[in-house]
Write a protein that holds these residues in place. Sequence first.
Motif, mmCIF file in Angstrom:
data_model
loop_
_atom_site.group_PDB
_atom_site.id
_atom_site.type_symbol
_atom_site.label_atom_id
_atom_site.label_comp_id
_atom_site.label_asym_id
_atom_site.label_seq_id
_atom_site.Cartn_x
_atom_site.Cartn_y
_atom_site.Cartn_z
ATOM 1 N N LEU A 1 -9.449 7.147 2.199
ATOM 2 C CA LEU A 1 -9.187 5.809 1.673
ATOM 3 C C LEU A 1 -9.384 5.822 0.166
ATOM 4 C CD1 LEU A 1 -8.592 2.776 2.232
ATOM 5 C CD2 LEU A 1 -11.069 2.461 2.453
ATOM 6 N N GLU B 1 1.134 5.250 1.310
ATOM 7 C CA GLU B 1 0.651 6.081 2.406
ATOM 8 C C GLU B 1 1.335 7.437 2.358
ATOM 9 O OE1 GLU B 1 0.048 5.985 7.272
ATOM 10 O OE2 GLU B 1 1.217 4.414 6.291
ATOM 11 N N LEU C 1 -4.455 6.711 2.202
ATOM 12 C CA LEU C 1 -4.118 5.293 2.197
ATOM 13 C C LEU C 1 -4.643 4.654 0.916
ATOM 14 C CD1 LEU C 1 -5.117 4.457 5.887
ATOM 15 C CD2 LEU C 1 -2.780 4.669 4.992
ATOM 16 N N TYR D 1 0.834 -1.200 0.000
ATOM 17 C CA TYR D 1 0.000 0.000 0.000
ATOM 18 C C TYR D 1 0.865 1.244 0.000
ATOM 19 C CZ TYR D 1 0.757 0.382 5.122
ATOM 20 O OH TYR D 1 1.309 0.505 6.384
ATOM 21 N N SER E 1 -1.354 15.566 1.081
ATOM 22 C CA SER E 1 -0.825 14.964 2.308
ATOM 23 C C SER E 1 -0.345 15.967 3.344
ATOM 24 C CB SER E 1 0.326 14.010 1.957
ATOM 25 O OG SER E 1 1.379 14.722 1.339
ATOM 26 N N SER F 1 -2.967 0.849 -6.797
ATOM 27 C CA SER F 1 -2.739 2.104 -6.077
ATOM 28 C C SER F 1 -1.901 3.091 -6.884
ATOM 29 C CB SER F 1 -2.048 1.823 -4.740
ATOM 30 O OG SER F 1 -0.774 1.218 -4.944
ATOM 31 N N VAL G 1 -8.370 10.676 7.613
ATOM 32 C CA VAL G 1 -7.985 9.664 6.621
ATOM 33 C C VAL G 1 -8.866 9.739 5.376
ATOM 34 C CG1 VAL G 1 -7.898 7.170 6.170
ATOM 35 C CG2 VAL G 1 -7.011 8.105 8.327
ATOM 36 N N LEU H 1 -4.685 -1.121 10.501
ATOM 37 C CA LEU H 1 -4.006 0.168 10.683
ATOM 38 C C LEU H 1 -4.655 1.016 11.768
ATOM 39 C CD1 LEU H 1 -3.254 1.149 6.971
ATOM 40 C CD2 LEU H 1 -1.700 0.144 8.644
ATOM 41 N N ARG I 1 -4.309 12.277 5.747
ATOM 42 C CA ARG I 1 -3.596 11.012 5.624
ATOM 43 C C ARG I 1 -4.279 10.187 4.530
ATOM 44 N NH1 ARG I 1 -3.530 6.199 10.180
ATOM 45 N NH2 ARG I 1 -1.926 4.859 9.223
ATOM 46 N N PRO J 1 -4.339 0.988 -0.835
ATOM 47 C CA PRO J 1 -3.841 -0.392 -0.924
ATOM 48 C C PRO J 1 -4.026 -0.983 -2.315
ATOM 49 C CG PRO J 1 -6.035 -0.394 0.010
ATOM 50 C CD PRO J 1 -5.689 1.060 -0.238
#
Length: 293
Positions: free
Chosen positions: A32, A22, A58, A20, A52, A41, A30, A92, A56, A60
Amino acid sequence: MTLAAVAHRRLKLDGYEVFYREAGAADAPVILLPHGYPCSSYEFRALMPALSDRWRLLAPDFPGCGYSDTPAGFAYDFDGYAAFLARFLDRLGVDRFALYLHDFGSQIGLRLAIARPEAVTAVIIQNGDIYEDAFGPKYEGLFDILRRPEAEARAALAQAVTEEEFKAEFLNDVRPELADLIPPDLWTLHWALMTPRRKAITVDVLAGLQQNLDWFPRYQAYLRDHRPPALILWGPQDGYMPEASARAYLRDLPDAELHLLDGGHWLLEVQLEQVVRRMRPFLERTLGRRANA
């Protein structure tokens, strides 16, 4: 603004390895980013550093995609992928998140949202369709195949899983000057990762699209009942998901903010600056930001 680096990470989940990406601080709200087909990804590689500084992100790789493992016994269908996202977030320690909904990642993400409605803080919808009456003309060829006897349909789908078809999926009806902005890395990278086992999985997933239509009313009901804050960013040069597919969301999300941008299905490749310009104020209003950002 200085763009932050994107970290490339791996973790073990139920005995298999997940790759993933990040970016952003661990204490930030967050976002997703479930990917689409035929991608990974990698599609979010440029979006992530652009956001960023305050959030945050993420992203995957689904099992059987990108740099993640292709474990035996995994349920390679939309339910299986949605359960994977839930397990990934649990691993996580993430219990609240915004969802970026794109391509088949939109339907997988919405299954996750149906299972955990209290966890979803907002949705960003980008060329991910859940309204059958607003399909573009390219779908007719796919559903013509799916209406055939099963063995014949699966054989036709297998013949369509090729590098040339990957290229066609990524270019997907955008004007020539925009097509020149879409890097060939997208289809060459993802085709290079396509093993015989992954090709068989792809055929299974594509064959399941007909049954996925039964979920469309459930996706719509989730949006209608829960009304998550929504930003719709759409590239209407999309043979599968034209402008009508974007506007259809307003039936269930009448307060959504809608922007039609000059691009197609892979909008982040050709209109990244415009996407970020619209996402930032929306995220500020709905998610807030890391306290010291």
